[in-house]
Design a protein around this motif. Structure first.
Motif, PDB file in Angstrom:
ATOM      1  N   MET A  69      24.854 -36.148  27.982  1.00  0.00           N
ATOM      2  CA  MET A  69      25.973 -36.484  27.093  1.00  0.00           C
ATOM      3  C   MET A  69      27.319 -36.274  27.782  1.00  0.00           C
ATOM      4  SD  MET A  69      25.293 -37.844  24.287  1.00  0.00           S
ATOM      5  CE  MET A  69      23.706 -38.610  24.419  1.00  0.00           C
ATOM      6  N   TYR A  70      27.405 -35.309  28.680  1.00  0.00           N
ATOM      7  CA  TYR A  70      28.638 -35.141  29.453  1.00  0.00           C
ATOM      8  C   TYR A  70      28.899 -36.394  30.294  1.00  0.00           C
ATOM      9  CZ  TYR A  70      28.383 -30.123  28.318  1.00  0.00           C
ATOM     10  OH  TYR A  70      28.318 -28.910  27.669  1.00  0.00           O
ATOM     11  N   VAL A  71      27.857 -36.907  30.928  1.00  0.00           N
ATOM     12  CA  VAL A  71      27.988 -38.134  31.722  1.00  0.00           C
ATOM     13  C   VAL A  71      28.408 -39.289  30.813  1.00  0.00           C
ATOM     14  CG1 VAL A  71      26.741 -39.801  33.163  1.00  0.00           C
ATOM     15  CG2 VAL A  71      26.320 -37.347  33.456  1.00  0.00           C
ATOM     16  N   VAL A  72      27.775 -39.388  29.658  1.00  0.00           N
ATOM     17  CA  VAL A  72      28.126 -40.419  28.677  1.00  0.00           C
ATOM     18  C   VAL A  72      29.605 -40.289  28.305  1.00  0.00           C
ATOM     19  CG1 VAL A  72      27.776 -41.130  26.277  1.00  0.00           C
ATOM     20  CG2 VAL A  72      25.794 -40.707  27.753  1.00  0.00           C
ATOM     21  N   GLY A  73      30.063 -39.072  28.079  1.00  0.00           N
ATOM     22  CA  GLY A  73      31.458 -38.849  27.719  1.00  0.00           C
ATOM     23  C   GLY A  73      32.414 -39.337  28.787  1.00  0.00           C
ATOM     24  N   VAL A  74      32.102 -39.061  30.035  1.00  0.00           N
ATOM     25  CA  VAL A  74      32.956 -39.515  31.136  1.00  0.00           C
ATOM     26  C   VAL A  74      33.000 -41.042  31.176  1.00  0.00           C
ATOM     27  CG1 VAL A  74      33.175 -39.591  33.651  1.00  0.00           C
ATOM     28  CG2 VAL A  74      32.669 -37.420  32.513  1.00  0.00           C
ATOM     29  N   VAL A  75      31.835 -41.672  31.030  1.00  0.00           N
ATOM     30  CA  VAL A  75      31.789 -43.137  31.043  1.00  0.00           C
ATOM     31  C   VAL A  75      32.602 -43.708  29.880  1.00  0.00           C
ATOM     32  CG1 VAL A  75      30.272 -45.143  30.804  1.00  0.00           C
ATOM     33  CG2 VAL A  75      29.589 -43.246  32.267  1.00  0.00           C
ATOM     34  N   GLU A  76      32.501 -43.104  28.709  1.00  0.00           N
ATOM     35  CA  GLU A  76      33.257 -43.601  27.553  1.00  0.00           C
ATOM     36  C   GLU A  76      34.762 -43.457  27.758  1.00  0.00           C
ATOM     37  OE1 GLU A  76      29.920 -43.117  24.067  1.00  0.00           O
ATOM     38  OE2 GLU A  76      31.360 -41.488  24.337  1.00  0.00           O
ATOM     39  N   ILE A  77      35.184 -42.357  28.344  1.00  0.00           N
ATOM     40  CA  ILE A  77      36.611 -42.170  28.634  1.00  0.00           C
ATOM     41  C   ILE A  77      37.089 -43.230  29.624  1.00  0.00           C
ATOM     42  CG2 ILE A  77      38.297 -40.614  29.702  1.00  0.00           C
ATOM     43  CD1 ILE A  77      36.536 -38.291  28.486  1.00  0.00           C
ATOM     44  N   ILE A  78      36.311 -43.472  30.658  1.00  0.00           N
ATOM     45  CA  ILE A  78      36.649 -44.506  31.640  1.00  0.00           C
ATOM     46  C   ILE A  78      36.707 -45.880  30.974  1.00  0.00           C
ATOM     47  CG2 ILE A  78      35.776 -45.735  33.684  1.00  0.00           C
ATOM     48  CD1 ILE A  78      34.758 -42.948  34.660  1.00  0.00           C
ATOM     49  N   ALA A  79      35.755 -46.159  30.083  1.00  0.00           N
ATOM     50  CA  ALA A  79      35.747 -47.456  29.386  1.00  0.00           C
ATOM     51  C   ALA A  79      37.007 -47.624  28.540  1.00  0.00           C
ATOM     52  CB  ALA A  79      34.494 -47.577  28.520  1.00  0.00           C
ATOM     53  N   GLY A  80      37.416 -46.585  27.838  1.00  0.00           N
ATOM     54  CA  GLY A  80      38.636 -46.662  27.031  1.00  0.00           C
ATOM     55  C   GLY A  80      39.867 -46.910  27.882  1.00  0.00           C
ATOM     56  N   ILE A  81      39.954 -46.220  29.001  1.00  0.00           N
ATOM     57  CA  ILE A  81      41.080 -46.423  29.921  1.00  0.00           C
ATOM     58  C   ILE A  81      41.046 -47.842  30.487  1.00  0.00           C
ATOM     59  CG2 ILE A  81      42.076 -45.700  32.130  1.00  0.00           C
ATOM     60  CD1 ILE A  81      41.120 -42.817  31.365  1.00  0.00           C
ATOM     61  N   ALA A  82      39.851 -48.332  30.813  1.00  0.00           N
ATOM     62  CA  ALA A  82      39.716 -49.698  31.341  1.00  0.00           C
ATOM     63  C   ALA A  82      40.202 -50.736  30.337  1.00  0.00           C
ATOM     64  CB  ALA A  82      38.262 -49.971  31.733  1.00  0.00           C
ATOM     65  N   VAL A  83      39.906 -50.526  29.066  1.00  0.00           N
ATOM     66  CA  VAL A  83      40.387 -51.457  28.029  1.00  0.00           C
ATOM     67  C   VAL A  83      41.908 -51.430  27.968  1.00  0.00           C
ATOM     68  CG1 VAL A  83      40.460 -51.942  25.550  1.00  0.00           C
ATOM     69  CG2 VAL A  83      38.277 -51.413  26.650  1.00  0.00           C
ATOM     70  N   ALA A  84      42.499 -50.254  28.085  1.00  0.00           N
ATOM     71  CA  ALA A  84      43.958 -50.141  28.020  1.00  0.00           C
ATOM     72  C   ALA A  84      44.624 -50.850  29.200  1.00  0.00           C
ATOM     73  CB  ALA A  84      44.370 -48.672  28.002  1.00  0.00           C
ATOM     74  N   VAL A  85      44.038 -50.704  30.379  1.00  0.00           N
ATOM     75  CA  VAL A  85      44.664 -51.209  31.598  1.00  0.00           C
ATOM     76  C   VAL A  85      44.266 -52.659  31.897  1.00  0.00           C
ATOM     77  CG1 VAL A  85      44.859 -50.831  34.091  1.00  0.00           C
ATOM     78  CG2 VAL A  85      44.808 -48.883  32.530  1.00  0.00           C
ATOM     79  N   ARG A  86      42.992 -52.956  31.766  1.00  0.00           N
ATOM     80  CA  ARG A  86      42.456 -54.297  32.045  1.00  0.00           C
ATOM     81  C   ARG A  86      41.554 -54.725  30.896  1.00  0.00           C
ATOM     82  NH1 ARG A  86      42.002 -55.852  37.664  1.00  0.00           N
ATOM     83  NH2 ARG A  86      41.292 -57.738  36.638  1.00  0.00           N
ATOM     84  N   PRO A  87      42.126 -55.165  29.779  1.00  0.00           N
ATOM     85  CA  PRO A  87      41.328 -55.441  28.587  1.00  0.00           C
ATOM     86  C   PRO A  87      40.237 -56.489  28.782  1.00  0.00           C
ATOM     87  CG  PRO A  87      43.600 -56.155  28.278  1.00  0.00           C
ATOM     88  CD  PRO A  87      43.555 -55.401  29.553  1.00  0.00           C
ATOM     89  N   ARG A  88      40.467 -57.446  29.641  1.00  0.00           N
ATOM     90  CA  ARG A  88      39.440 -58.471  29.863  1.00  0.00           C
ATOM     91  C   ARG A  88      38.192 -57.851  30.476  1.00  0.00           C
ATOM     92  NH1 ARG A  88      40.164 -64.147  33.146  1.00  0.00           N
ATOM     93  NH2 ARG A  88      38.501 -65.241  32.051  1.00  0.00           N
ATOM     94  N   PHE A  89      38.349 -56.997  31.474  1.00  0.00           N
ATOM     95  CA  PHE A  89      37.221 -56.302  32.097  1.00  0.00           C
ATOM     96  C   PHE A  89      36.714 -55.181  31.201  1.00  0.00           C
ATOM     97  CE2 PHE A  89      36.058 -52.432  34.415  1.00  0.00           C
ATOM     98  CZ  PHE A  89      34.848 -52.847  34.963  1.00  0.00           C
ATOM     99  N   GLY A  90      37.624 -54.385  30.675  1.00  0.00           N
ATOM    100  CA  GLY A  90      37.238 -53.225  29.872  1.00  0.00           C
ATOM    101  C   GLY A  90      36.448 -53.597  28.636  1.00  0.00           C
ATOM    102  N   SER A  91      36.792 -54.718  28.022  1.00  0.00           N
ATOM    103  CA  SER A  91      36.060 -55.151  26.832  1.00  0.00           C
ATOM    104  C   SER A  91      34.605 -55.481  27.158  1.00  0.00           C
ATOM    105  CB  SER A  91      36.750 -56.350  26.186  1.00  0.00           C
ATOM    106  OG  SER A  91      36.805 -57.445  27.092  1.00  0.00           O
ATOM    107  N   LEU A  92      34.359 -56.053  28.325  1.00  0.00           N
ATOM    108  CA  LEU A  92      32.977 -56.327  28.733  1.00  0.00           C
ATOM    109  C   LEU A  92      32.232 -55.033  29.036  1.00  0.00           C
ATOM    110  CD1 LEU A  92      33.329 -59.515  30.955  1.00  0.00           C
ATOM    111  CD2 LEU A  92      32.474 -59.337  28.607  1.00  0.00           C
TER     112      LEU A  92
END
Length: 141
Positions: A69-92
């Motif tokens: 779950m810690y690994v999952v948490g890190v991935v989710e945080i990265i995904a949220g940041i990716a959506v903020a910075v590059r929404p086209r990539f982050g949304s996928l």
């Protein structure tokens, strides 16, 4: 009196405004929610996240459930940041992540309601992707 081209330009701007608003709403939600849920994987304030983890996952990935779950948490945080910075990539990235969560829940054989909700979120992430063509909405950042 407005010219025909001015009227057409005004109507085009009015037609794109709802799409821009939808883009901004979806980008905001898919930035904030994954970051909050990712951070909660470290605190378990909202829920005990290991409850949602199919045992087969920890047999394939030999980590204790909470460590996973810690690994999952890190991935989710990265995904949220990716959506903020590059929404086209982050949304996928978010859509693929949600698909993984849905598969996990179906394998678990429980929480079908959560899987259905996550399917709706997956569709919304794909809608964000469609509203995020390369270089568009730069003014709305």
């Amino acid at each position: 009196m407005k010219t025909t081209s001015a009227v057409q330009g005004t109507s085009q701007a009015a037609a794109t405004e709802p799409a821009r608003q939808a883009f901004l709403l979806l980008r905001t939600v898919f930035t904030v929610a994954p970051i909050i849920f990712g951070l909660d994987k470290f605190t378990n304030i909202l829920t005990d996240w290991t409850t949602y983890l199919a045992p087969v996952v920890t047999s394939v990935v030999p980590l204790p459930p909470q460590t996973f779950m810690y690994v999952v948490g890190v991935v989710e945080i990265i995904a949220g940041i990716a959506v903020a910075v590059r929404p086209r990539f982050g949304s996928l990235l978010v859509a693929v992540w949600l698909l993984g969560i849905i598969i996990n829940l179906l394998v678990l054989g429980n929480f079908y309601d959560v899987a259905l909700r996550d399917f709706g979120l997956l569709v919304a992430a794909l809608a964000l992707n469609r509203l995020s063509p390369a270089g568009a909405w730069r003014r709305g950042r």
